[in-house]
Write a protein that holds these residues in place. Structure first.
Motif, PDB file in Angstrom:
ATOM      1  N   CYS A   1       0.754  -1.129   0.162  1.00  0.00           N
ATOM      2  CA  CYS A   1      -0.141   0.081  -0.013  1.00  0.00           C
ATOM      3  C   CYS A   1       0.876   1.182  -0.093  1.00  0.00           C
ATOM      4  CB  CYS A   1      -1.036   0.011   1.205  1.00  0.00           C
ATOM      5  SG  CYS A   1      -2.098   1.355   1.076  1.00  0.00           S
TER       6      CYS A   1
ATOM      7  N   LEU B   1      -0.205   4.097   1.131  1.00  0.00           N
ATOM      8  CA  LEU B   1      -0.646   4.888   2.455  1.00  0.00           C
ATOM      9  C   LEU B   1      -0.223   3.961   3.722  1.00  0.00           C
ATOM     10  CD1 LEU B   1      -3.958   6.571   1.467  1.00  0.00           C
ATOM     11  CD2 LEU B   1      -1.566   7.037   0.968  1.00  0.00           C
ATOM     12  N   ASN B   2      -0.370   4.864   4.662  1.00  0.00           N
ATOM     13  CA  ASN B   2      -0.173   4.164   6.061  1.00  0.00           C
ATOM     14  C   ASN B   2      -1.103   4.522   7.124  1.00  0.00           C
ATOM     15  OD1 ASN B   2       0.877   2.690   8.457  1.00  0.00           O
ATOM     16  ND2 ASN B   2       2.914   4.174   8.421  1.00  0.00           N
ATOM     17  N   CYS B   3      -2.554   4.223   6.941  1.00  0.00           N
ATOM     18  CA  CYS B   3      -3.434   4.764   7.700  1.00  0.00           C
ATOM     19  C   CYS B   3      -3.212   4.525   9.221  1.00  0.00           C
ATOM     20  CB  CYS B   3      -4.819   4.419   7.368  1.00  0.00           C
ATOM     21  SG  CYS B   3      -5.087   4.902   5.692  1.00  0.00           S
TER      22      CYS B   3
ATOM     23  N   TYR C   1      -5.132   3.518  11.525  1.00  0.00           N
ATOM     24  CA  TYR C   1      -5.943   2.496  12.141  1.00  0.00           C
ATOM     25  C   TYR C   1      -5.978   1.422  11.212  1.00  0.00           C
ATOM     26  CZ  TYR C   1      -8.627   4.347   8.187  1.00  0.00           C
ATOM     27  OH  TYR C   1      -9.012   4.981   7.145  1.00  0.00           O
ATOM     28  N   CYS C   2      -5.166   0.982  10.283  1.00  0.00           N
ATOM     29  CA  CYS C   2      -5.085   0.026   9.025  1.00  0.00           C
ATOM     30  C   CYS C   2      -4.879  -1.318   9.794  1.00  0.00           C
ATOM     31  CB  CYS C   2      -3.841  -0.011   8.299  1.00  0.00           C
ATOM     32  SG  CYS C   2      -3.989  -1.293   7.260  1.00  0.00           S
TER      33      CYS C   2
ATOM     34  N   THR D   1      -4.846  -4.209   8.091  1.00  0.00           N
ATOM     35  CA  THR D   1      -4.348  -5.182   7.133  1.00  0.00           C
ATOM     36  C   THR D   1      -2.951  -4.701   6.995  1.00  0.00           C
ATOM     37  OG1 THR D   1      -5.079  -4.037   5.213  1.00  0.00           O
ATOM     38  CG2 THR D   1      -6.286  -5.816   6.003  1.00  0.00           C
TER      39      THR D   1
ATOM     40  N   ASN E   1       0.912  -5.023   3.731  1.00  0.00           N
ATOM     41  CA  ASN E   1       1.229  -3.860   3.072  1.00  0.00           C
ATOM     42  C   ASN E   1       2.775  -3.817   3.374  1.00  0.00           C
ATOM     43  OD1 ASN E   1      -1.210  -3.199   3.483  1.00  0.00           O
ATOM     44  ND2 ASN E   1      -1.288  -1.555   4.836  1.00  0.00           N
TER      45      ASN E   1
ATOM     46  N   GLY F   1      -6.741  -4.937  -0.490  1.00  0.00           N
ATOM     47  CA  GLY F   1      -5.249  -5.187  -0.286  1.00  0.00           C
ATOM     48  C   GLY F   1      -4.908  -4.762   1.424  1.00  0.00           C
ATOM     49  N   GLY F   2      -3.849  -3.887   1.494  1.00  0.00           N
ATOM     50  CA  GLY F   2      -2.935  -3.293   0.411  1.00  0.00           C
ATOM     51  C   GLY F   2      -3.930  -2.504  -0.348  1.00  0.00           C
TER      52      GLY F   2
ATOM     53  N   ASN G   1      -8.327   3.095  -1.864  1.00  0.00           N
ATOM     54  CA  ASN G   1      -8.131   3.953  -0.600  1.00  0.00           C
ATOM     55  C   ASN G   1      -8.243   5.318  -0.939  1.00  0.00           C
ATOM     56  OD1 ASN G   1      -5.721   4.832  -1.939  1.00  0.00           O
ATOM     57  ND2 ASN G   1      -4.484   3.539  -0.807  1.00  0.00           N
TER      58      ASN G   1
ATOM     59  N   LYS H   1     -10.019   9.401   3.155  1.00  0.00           N
ATOM     60  CA  LYS H   1      -9.232   9.318   4.428  1.00  0.00           C
ATOM     61  C   LYS H   1      -9.482  10.509   5.123  1.00  0.00           C
ATOM     62  CE  LYS H   1      -7.793   5.213   3.189  1.00  0.00           C
ATOM     63  NZ  LYS H   1      -8.277   4.013   3.909  1.00  0.00           N
TER      64      LYS H   1
HETATM   65  S1  SF4 Z   1      -4.478  -0.759   3.183  1.00  0.00           S
HETATM   66 FE1  SF4 Z   1      -6.038   0.789   3.287  1.00  0.00          FE
HETATM   67  S2  SF4 Z   1      -6.520   1.020   5.615  1.00  0.00           S
HETATM   68 FE2  SF4 Z   1      -4.596   0.104   5.164  1.00  0.00          FE
HETATM   69  S3  SF4 Z   1      -2.831   1.551   5.224  1.00  0.00           S
HETATM   70 FE3  SF4 Z   1      -3.332   1.058   3.188  1.00  0.00          FE
HETATM   71  S4  SF4 Z   1      -4.969   2.652   2.422  1.00  0.00           S
HETATM   72 FE4  SF4 Z   1      -4.813   2.489   4.678  1.00  0.00          FE
END
Ligand code: SF4
Ligand SMILES: C[S@@+](CC[C@H](N)C(=O)[O-])C[C@H]1O[C@@H](n2cnc3c(N)ncnc32)[C@H](O)[C@@H]1O
Ligand SMILES: Nc1nc2[nH]cc(C(=O)O)c2c(=O)[nH]1
Ligand SMILES: [Mg+2]
Length: 220
Positions: free
Chosen positions: A32, A34-36, A38-39, A41, A45, A75-76, A103, A124
């Motif tokens: 991924c 991004l690095n949310c 709260y992720c 999964t 990533n 995903g990811g 995302n 987001k």
């Molecule tokens: S998989 Fe989705 S929720 Fe998780 S960090 Fe990436 S964008 Fe954010």
């Protein structure tokens, strides 16, 4: 054609989105951008996370063998897989009903054709820490078959979600979902907010799979 990096694949009921409760196959891709905050999964990533390499035909064979109709690519971030458009087209051509969980940072224009998947596209909100990455051009391509989803942790997130919904007229363009970051906000606070602000046409949704199975269970 290249192989795809698949962290896990499984059959379950969809716990999220407009097909929640329906049987679906899930293909979870590696990596991924991004690095949310709260992720749920992260295991998919990290650059060192495990995945198998599957061809489009391997994935098609898996779906056919399991006699599913709905397929969710997730995903990811699924739209970062090289040649994901080839896989999407192959699945559509073979009669599968394809949903992409994306995302909100990737331009979806290349995927908007006469026959196309449905998108569940996140916006987001601030607590994710990824708000600056949003591709706001995407909303023009959405229809009532797609979803824009706000995964919220607090009142500021809800206020931002409302602002985006109003600015882009999202309720009239597409489906809109609110979902709590699991365990971070009382779901009733979201309902109270919807009541207070007369938020007609918005769907509040809990991640169903986290009530059926253990919250950390993979592959369900
Ligand atoms: S998989 Fe989705 S929720 Fe998780 S960090 Fe990436 S964008 Fe954010
Ligand atoms: C894991 S992401 C994968 C697809 C894509 N990267 C995205 O963010 O949409 C799938 C969905 O799960 C949501 N999600 C991730 N972690 C969550 C959590 N802790 N609580 C609630 N929803 C979460 C994301 O916001 C997204 O809508
Ligand atoms: N049952 C189930 N439904 C889901 N809907 C979206 C998911 C995802 O992780 O993207 C998911 C998932 O991981 N499990
Ligand atoms: Mg999404």
């Amino acid at each position: 054609m290249n192989n795809y990096k698949v962290v896990e694949k499984f059959i379950s009921i969809n716990g999220e989105g407009s097909r929640a409760g329906q049987l679906a196959a899930f293909i979870r891709f590696h990596y991924c951008n991004l690095n949310c905050s709260y992720c749920d999964t992260r295991y998919a990533n990290d650059s060192n996370s495990n995945y198998e390499l599957l061809s489009a035909q391997n994935i098609l064979d898996y779906l056919k063998a399991n006699k599913v109709v709905n397929v969710t690519l997730t995903g990811g971030e699924p739209l970062l897989q090289q040649n994901i458009d080839y896989l999407i087209d192959l699945l559509l051509k073979n009669g599968f009903s394809v949903e992409i969980e994306t995302n909100g940072s990737i331009d979806i224009k290349p995927f908007i054709k006469e026959t196309r998947p449905i998108f569940t596209l996140d916006y987001k909100v601030p607590s994710s820490t990824m708000e600056n990455e949003m591709c706001l051009n995407n909303y023009q391509y959405l229809t009532k078959n797609d979803v824009v989803k706000f995964v919220v942790s607090n009142l500021s997130d809800l206020n931002k979600a409302k602002e985006i919904i109003d600015t882009y007229d999202l309720v009239n363009r597409t489906k809109v979902y609110f979902s709590p970051v699991f365990g971070k906000i009382e779901p009733r606070m979201i309902v109270d907010y919807m009541v207070k602000h007369h938020l007609n046409g918005i769907n509040m949704q809990l991640q169903m799979h986290k009530f059926i199975w253990d919250v950390n269970q993979r592959g369900v």
